[in-house]
Write a protein that holds these residues in place. Structure first.
Motif, PDB file in Angstrom:
ATOM      1  N   UNK A   1       0.788  -1.225   0.000  1.00 26.94           N
ATOM      2  CA  UNK A   1       0.000   0.000   0.000  1.00 26.94           C
ATOM      3  C   UNK A   1       0.816   1.270   0.000  1.00 26.94           C
ATOM      4  N   UNK A   2       2.148   1.176  -0.067  1.00 27.13           N
ATOM      5  CA  UNK A   2       3.003   2.356   0.008  1.00 27.13           C
ATOM      6  C   UNK A   2       3.445   2.758  -1.398  1.00 27.13           C
TER       7      UNK A   2
ATOM      8  N   UNK B   1       5.541   4.009  -4.503  1.00 24.81           N
ATOM      9  CA  UNK B   1       6.963   4.042  -4.874  1.00 24.81           C
ATOM     10  C   UNK B   1       7.837   3.145  -4.011  1.00 24.81           C
ATOM     11  N   UNK B   2       7.227   2.159  -3.392  1.00 25.29           N
ATOM     12  CA  UNK B   2       7.970   1.106  -2.693  1.00 25.29           C
ATOM     13  C   UNK B   2       7.645  -0.203  -3.395  1.00 25.29           C
ATOM     14  N   UNK B   3       8.663  -0.847  -3.941  1.00 24.87           N
ATOM     15  CA  UNK B   3       8.470  -2.063  -4.730  1.00 24.87           C
ATOM     16  C   UNK B   3       8.732  -3.300  -3.886  1.00 24.87           C
ATOM     17  N   UNK B   4       7.749  -4.169  -3.825  1.00 22.55           N
ATOM     18  CA  UNK B   4       7.893  -5.448  -3.132  1.00 22.55           C
ATOM     19  C   UNK B   4       8.603  -6.433  -4.054  1.00 22.55           C
ATOM     20  N   UNK B   5       9.667  -7.055  -3.550  1.00 20.77           N
ATOM     21  CA  UNK B   5      10.402  -8.064  -4.302  1.00 20.77           C
ATOM     22  C   UNK B   5       9.860  -9.431  -3.916  1.00 20.77           C
ATOM     23  N   UNK B   6       9.605 -10.278  -4.902  1.00 23.36           N
ATOM     24  CA  UNK B   6       9.131 -11.614  -4.595  1.00 23.36           C
ATOM     25  C   UNK B   6       7.654 -11.791  -4.872  1.00 23.36           C
ATOM     26  N   UNK B   7       7.075 -12.878  -4.367  1.00 22.70           N
ATOM     27  CA  UNK B   7       5.663 -13.181  -4.642  1.00 22.70           C
ATOM     28  C   UNK B   7       4.740 -12.024  -4.280  1.00 22.70           C
TER      29      UNK B   7
ATOM     30  N   UNK C   1      12.052   3.755  -3.931  1.00 21.61           N
ATOM     31  CA  UNK C   1      12.491   4.610  -5.036  1.00 21.61           C
ATOM     32  C   UNK C   1      13.184   5.858  -4.507  1.00 21.61           C
ATOM     33  N   UNK C   2      14.397   6.097  -5.016  1.00 18.72           N
ATOM     34  CA  UNK C   2      15.119   7.315  -4.680  1.00 18.72           C
ATOM     35  C   UNK C   2      15.846   7.297  -3.366  1.00 18.72           C
ATOM     36  N   UNK C   3      15.799   6.198  -2.620  1.00 20.88           N
ATOM     37  CA  UNK C   3      16.473   6.122  -1.313  1.00 20.88           C
ATOM     38  C   UNK C   3      17.280   4.824  -1.251  1.00 20.88           C
TER      39      UNK C   3
ATOM     40  N   UNK D   1       4.235   1.518   8.861  1.00 21.08           N
ATOM     41  CA  UNK D   1       4.025   2.952   9.082  1.00 21.08           C
ATOM     42  C   UNK D   1       5.332   3.730   8.912  1.00 21.08           C
ATOM     43  N   UNK D   2       6.415   3.195   9.444  1.00 18.72           N
ATOM     44  CA  UNK D   2       7.700   3.880   9.330  1.00 18.72           C
ATOM     45  C   UNK D   2       8.204   3.864   7.892  1.00 18.72           C
ATOM     46  N   UNK D   3       8.031   2.726   7.209  1.00 16.29           N
ATOM     47  CA  UNK D   3       8.485   2.627   5.821  1.00 16.29           C
ATOM     48  C   UNK D   3       7.774   3.654   4.945  1.00 16.29           C
ATOM     49  N   UNK D   4       6.517   3.929   5.245  1.00 18.86           N
ATOM     50  CA  UNK D   4       5.754   4.898   4.468  1.00 18.86           C
ATOM     51  C   UNK D   4       6.279   6.313   4.633  1.00 18.86           C
TER      52      UNK D   4
END
Length: 431
Positions: A338-339, A341-347, A362-364, A418-421
């Protein structure tokens, strides 16, 4: 010393109504750091007091050399040492003579690779020999520990190293593995669970493929044995490797599983004391497995600690632990998905996976992501996770990984999400 009674992990006591949340009180590290969310268990799991106490008590009361001499002290230490082997063997569906103590899983893989290398030069049973043009098959997703030994084996024997490629999400397919196999394939080595993507391999399909071409199989079980019920005999693999420190046990000990007839045909990678029956000045005869592989002074207290870790896991029941982690895996993927520009790797979310998620923000850079999370009391892993080829194949150099275990809570996963967002906003990457 606190104990949890050992029970069969598949036939769990239906009257036991304890919740896994109660397990948190068993872990001193959690007690010392109550505000920290430890989401790095795929690297190293925390140890419960029961394991710490078992190893300490052995050192205080029964510490001595094993398999050396006939004293009462040696007998007590040897009994504790071999009892631990019996527990671990039972835990993974192996015979007692099919579990070899190693330093860790990396060492276990190397024991097989070095043994095959020696067999290829005519040492021991040549049934395990590789010849120029034979093929070793792996996947592009493998941990370096399940890649580098095979690179070296191929270079030494003239064998060809082949691999199934990963897809854009970092996972591989059985079709890709089949396409890479041939009638020259002699060994297929692969991870049961990816330490990067959480992908759970179709072990039965791989074993069937290996048998169809006359190849052996080696299973990297580091991320499966601690987290789900595993029975190597039922899975049908020929060899498997796993580490103690990922399953609540001490560092400095792991195990190699091998079918008894294969272990007894495999030349020992290291030779020395405790491995032999007869020695002359020009030659030696070696003991049957597992002793033929356990040269020198043994990791005795570590083995006792690993046996206690198996008791602890059995006490909760691996089915219960697996169910808990399956729920956490769903929460982790939902939190990440749900975040923006954050790409989940894997299934993808909704697809079976272990409770491991790696992401690209993205960008970090991943290291910056990790420091941001750490400042908020959330411990994760950053980097390439000893899987550079996988990361290179999907176009990134590093990722941020969160991984759960039986002591992880839904609240900790929520904190992570929450922190990752907040990461991209903190670093100005969303402008």
């Amino acid at each position: 010393m606190r104990t949890i009674p050992s029970r069969d992990r598949l036939a769990h006591d239906p009257t036991d109504v304890r919740d896994l949340a109660d397990a948190r009180s068993d872990f001193p590290s959690i007690g010392h750091h109550p505000d920290r969310a430890y989401l790095d268990s795929a690297a190293t799991a925390q140890r419960p007091a029961q394991v710490i106490d078992a190893e300490r008590l052995f050192v205080e009361r029964d510490y001595a050399a094993v398999h050396r001499g006939a004293s009462e002290a040696v007998g007590a230490a040897t009994e504790a040492f071999e009892s631990a082997r019996q527990k671990v063997a039972r835990f993974v569906g192996a015979g007692e003579n099919e579990i070899v103590w190693t330093e860790n899983a990396t060492d276990a893989v190397n024991v097989v690779a070095l043994g095959l290398s020696d067999a290829s030069t005519g040492v021991g049973d040549t049934i395990l020999a590789l010849r120029p043009g034979d093929e070793i098959l792996i996947t592009e997703a493998e941990h370096h520990a399940n890649l580098l030994p095979w690179q070296k084996l191929a270079a030494r024997t003239g064998a060809v190293l082949r691999w199934a490629p990963v897809q854009a999400d970092g996972t591989w397919t059985i079709d890709g593995l089949r396409a890479a196999a041939s009638d020259r394939t002699r060994l297929i080595a692969f991870a049961h669970v990816s330490n990067v993507t959480g992908y759970i391999a179709p072990v039965a399909d791989v074993v069937e493929l290996a048998r169809s071409v006359g190849a052996l199989t080696l299973l990297d079980a580091c991320q499966s044995v601690p987290h789900l019920p595993v029975d190597f005999g039922a899975l049908g693999v020929d060899f498997a490797a796993f580490s103690g420190h990922k399953m609540l046990g001490p560092t400095g000990i792991g195990a190699l599983y091998g079918r008894a007839e294969l272990l007894n045909a495999l030349p020992p990678a290291r030779t020395g004391g405790s491995t032999i029956t007869t020695v002359t000045m020009t030659e030696a005869d070696f003991l049957p497995a597992p002793q033929r592989f356990e040269a020198g002074t043994q990791p005795v207290s570590q083995a006792v600690g690993l046996g206690a870790a198996v008791d602890y896991l059995d006490g909760w029941g691996m089915e219960r632990i697996h169910a808990h982690e399956t729920e956490l895996a769903g929460l982790l993927t939902e939190a990440v998905a749900g975040i923006p520009d954050v790409t989940l790797i894997g299934p993808a979310p909704g697809t079976p996976r272990a409770a491991i998620v790696s992401v690209d923000v993205a960008g970090v850079h991943a290291h910056d992501v990790g420091q941001f999370l750490d400042a908020r009391g959330i411990s994760v892993r950053v980097g390439h996770h000893c899987a550079q080829p996988l990361h290179r194949a999907i176009g990134i150099t590093a990722s941020t990984r969160a991984s759960a275990y039986l002591y992880t809570t839904a609240d900790e996963v929520a904190r992570f999400g929450e922190a990752l967002a907040e990461v991209r906003g903190f670093f100005g990457a969303d402008r």
